[in-house]
Design an enzyme around this catalytic site. Structure first.
Site: not given
Ligand code: BGC
Length: 737
Positions: A283
């Site tokens: 993530d």
């Molecule tokens: C979130 C994810 C997301 C990623 C990319 C993160 O902050 O937890 O769910 O896919 O950002 O945008």
């Protein structure tokens, strides 16, 4: 710290409980992506630097250009627009030695240009076809604009309505979450995500993110192995079985070990036991965050924990790019581990068809919702709405109504109807969602429709109440639209109370004071504590964040064009102090008994939720009876029982009922939830019509994981409950032998 010691840490804890952890050797034997000649041929040509480059994912154009100048980039996310993406792709395909295309990702969570209802709402549809439709439409739109990969579906089961990200998943039940996740994976990927109208999906967040203590985002999760495998993992296991291309690691710790460094969950379970052959993406800065978590002392440590644990691609932070070479020299990671990660990433790129077709046809880019997509979104939103209460059949409203006062801060809301994660794909250029006022005007063209906000969502100013009351007094009926803004749920949007924000409840009270008929429509991304509404509003319609056609979809239900058939995918607590409250809880040795003080309850609150999981009314009535089981005994190996019930529409209009089947194992070596959903079917019946609904049960439905993460099917009695909510009373039983 390497994967071994992380694993040992987790296994040690389990071992000290006298239970068995899965053996590392068993896990090590699995977990390799299938051999692909194209991947192997390319891998043979790659330098170490080029391999490490494939592990990097960045989230903006400038960083992408800089990384590409060095030939070191695997993918880009959050950049939108076919022309922009083609330009970046050209740098990779024409400007790097091996011409390896980039993968382009985006959070296409519930729509690209066409926003569907939020995922929690889709859970309420109890209809996998709703999730599949969203995913199919979204995939087509996103791929047409050059996006290859969506960061969806989110499948985090949670007992935490305070957690803003409850909006992104399907609620509190692992079975429902798994069914919807699989429908979405199939909708995004089709049978071949290399096709021009499909994208690679990403099962997220792996794993147990929904267990965040206190519902505070990113917070600690300490979970037993049995609960990890019984509650949080099932949707992921089902998604891997459905062929999901990628998985995203979660921000939380799992029993002391952050997911990004957790070899047990990523390496052993996901890649080993489940045989996942795609790649794991971190993530956003998740690898870097191992330092603040306290698992790693510095970036090199973080990379040395994450890669062996099983994170293949690093999002935003750059620890693999910076330290992989050094870590190899120090033998803290291996060439095999790098090759394994690169293989997985290249395999997905090949499967996407990027080597043959790196560019998207800019002339085919979908920039705005098509009429068909809008119609699909409107229909989906109608199927997601839940009628919580409807005293004296105040709903549906007559289309011939003379006048309607729309009151409440969300009555004229636009983008708030889209809910969380509606940003990038839709951009600012597309049409805003249809407001509730406009939806009502269109549905009842003969009626005089007024709009008065009364107050704002979060403010304290009540000076608009008088005008709202005046509007209510002047109208035949008032529709009060209250709830949360889009920003109040989703990521980093935890709330410490889940009441109606601001003075909205007082606004409802002010409308009630007029003595005129009124109904309440809720727009929100999580369960709310609404005992006041339950006690005081004649009707309450849960519309969630319904998407781009929200106003029309709400009006469809208010005027009975659509008969609501959604059911709650999550319990609605009476008060925040009851949280966690969920239907599939274990019993205590002293279950709540109002007549006995020494039982498990609160002194100052009635036990149980305000609205239970599976609850939802209709404008018609149903009867479910004639529960039949094909067998009374189920062999633990190969057994199979057909369960059937009769469901009849006993009212005077057509409608939908969701027939729900729950099981209970009253005596087991790991105490079992008082009920577990193991089947549901949404049926549409004409007035007076009836049908038979059947479910097939197998040992998989009655078994569970123990604290050694082993699946067990134990002999003994299994109780069966069938009905239209988790409070179903129609019951029978069989015996596992
Ligand atoms: C979130 C994810 C997301 C990623 C990319 C993160 O902050 O937890 O769910 O896919 O950002 O945008």
């Amino acid at each position: 710290m390497n994967r071994r010691s992380v694993l040992a840490g987790l296994a040690g804890g389990v071992a000290s409980m006298g239970l068995l952890a899965p053996s590392a050797t068993a896990a090590e034997s699995g977990g390799r992506p299938p051999r692909d000649e194209r991947v192997e041929a390319l891998l043979d040509k790659m330098t170490l630097a080029e391999k490490i480059g494939q592990l990097q994912l960045v989230g903006d154009e400038n960083t992408a250009r800089a990384a590409l100048a060095d030939g070191r980039l695997g993918g880009v996310f959050s950049v939108v627009g076919a022309a922009k993406l083609n330009a970046l792709q050209r740098l990779a395909v024409e400007g790097t030695r091996l011409k390896i295309p980039l993968i382009f990702g985006l959070d296409v969570i519930h729509g690209y240009t066409t926003n569907f209802p939020i995922p929690l709402a889709q859970g309420a549809s109890f209809d996998p076809a709703v999730a599949a439709t969203d995913a199919t439409v979204s995939a087509k739109e996103a791929r047409s604009s050059g996006i290859h990969w969506t960061y969806a579906p989110m499948m985090d089961v949670t007992h935490e309505p305070r957690w803003g990200r409850i909006a992104e998943g399907s609620g509190e039940d692992p079975y429902l979450a798994a069914k919807l996740a699989v429908a979405k994976v199939r909708g995004y990927q089709g049978d071949d995500y290399g096709k021009a109208d499909r994208v690679a999906a990403c099962a997220k967040h792996f794993v147990a993110y929904g267990g965040a203590e206190g519902g505070r985002d990113y917070n600690t999760v300490d979970v037993s192995l049995q609960r990890l495998h019984n509650l949080y993992l099932p949707p992921f296991k089902a998604s891997v079985e459905a062929g999901v291309a990628t998985v995203m690691a979660s921000f939380n710790t799992i029993s002391g070990v952050p997911a990004h460094g957790n070899g047990y969950v990523l390496h052993d379970v996901l890649k080993g036991r489940y045989g996942f052959s795609g790649f794991v993406v971190s993530d956003y800065t998740g690898i870097q965050e191992l330092i603040l978590h306290g698992l790693a002392g510095d970036g090199a440590d973080a990379a040395a924990a994450a890669l062996p644990a099983g994170v293949d691609m690093e999002m935003v932070s750059t620890n693999y790019a910076e330290f992989a070479q050094r870590l190899l020299d120090q033998r803290r990671i291996t060439r095999d581990q790098i090759d394994d990660a690169v293989r997985r990433i290249l395999l997905v790129k090949f499967r996407l068809g990027l080597f043959e077709r790196p560019y998207v046809d800019e002339s085919g880019e979908v920039k705005a919702p098509s009429p068909a997509a809008l119609a699909a979104s409107r229909q989906a939103a109608g199927r997601c709405m839940v009628l919580l209460k409807n005293d004296g059949a105040v709903l549906p409203l007559a289309k011939s109504v003379g006048s309607v006062a729309v009151v409440g801060p969300l009555g004229a809301a636009t983008y708030d109807l889209n809910g969380t994660w509606a940003g990038l794909g839709t951009g600012a250029s597309t049409t805003p969602p249809v407001t509730v006022v406009d939806g009502i005007k269109a549905a009842a063209p003969g009626a005089a429709v007024t709009y008065t906000a009364g107050c704002t969502v979060e403010g304290t100013d009540t000076s608009g109440f008088a005008a709202a009351q005046q509007a209510a007094r002047a109208a035949d009926v008032t529709v009060v639209v209250v709830g949360e803004t889009a920003a109040m749920s989703g990521e980093a949007a935890a709330r410490s109370t889940i009441d109606l924000p601001g003075v909205q409840q007082q606004l409802v009270a002010a409308i009630k004071e007029t003595g005129k008929p009124f109904v309440v429509v809720l727009v929100n991304g999580r369960p709310l504590t609404i005992p006041y509404l339950h006690d005081n509003a004649p009707a309450v319609l849960e519309a969630w964040a319904p998407g781009v056609q929200g106003g029309h979809a709400i009006a469809d239900v208010l005027f009975g064009v659509v008969n609501p058939g959604g059911k709650l995918p999550v319990s609605f607590p009476r008060a925040v102090g009851q949280i966690p409250i969920y239907y599939n809880h274990e019993n205590t040795g002293r279950p709540a008994d109002p007549a006995n003080k020494y039982t498990s309850k609160y002194l100052d609150l009635e036990s149980g939720p305000l609205y239970e999981f599976g609850h939802g009314l209709s404008y018609t009535t149903f009867r479910i009876d004639t529960l039949r089981l094909s067998e009374t005994r189920m062999p633990a190996r190969g057994g199979r029982i057909e369960v059937s019930v009769r469901v009849a529409n006993t009212g005077s209009r057509a409608g939908d009922e969701v027939v729900q089947l729950y099981l209970r194992d009253p005596v087991a070596s790991i105490v079992q939830p008082v009920r577990r959903l193991r089947g549901f079917q949404r049926v549409t019946l004409a007035a007076g019509a009836s049908t038979t609904v059947s479910f097939t049960l197998t040992p998989e439905d009655v078994g569970f994981y123990d604290n050694a993460a082993q699946f067990r099917v134990e002999p003994g009695k299994i109780e069966v409950y069938v009905g239209n909510s988790s409070a179903a009373t129609l019951s029978s039983s069989f015996t596992v032998v």
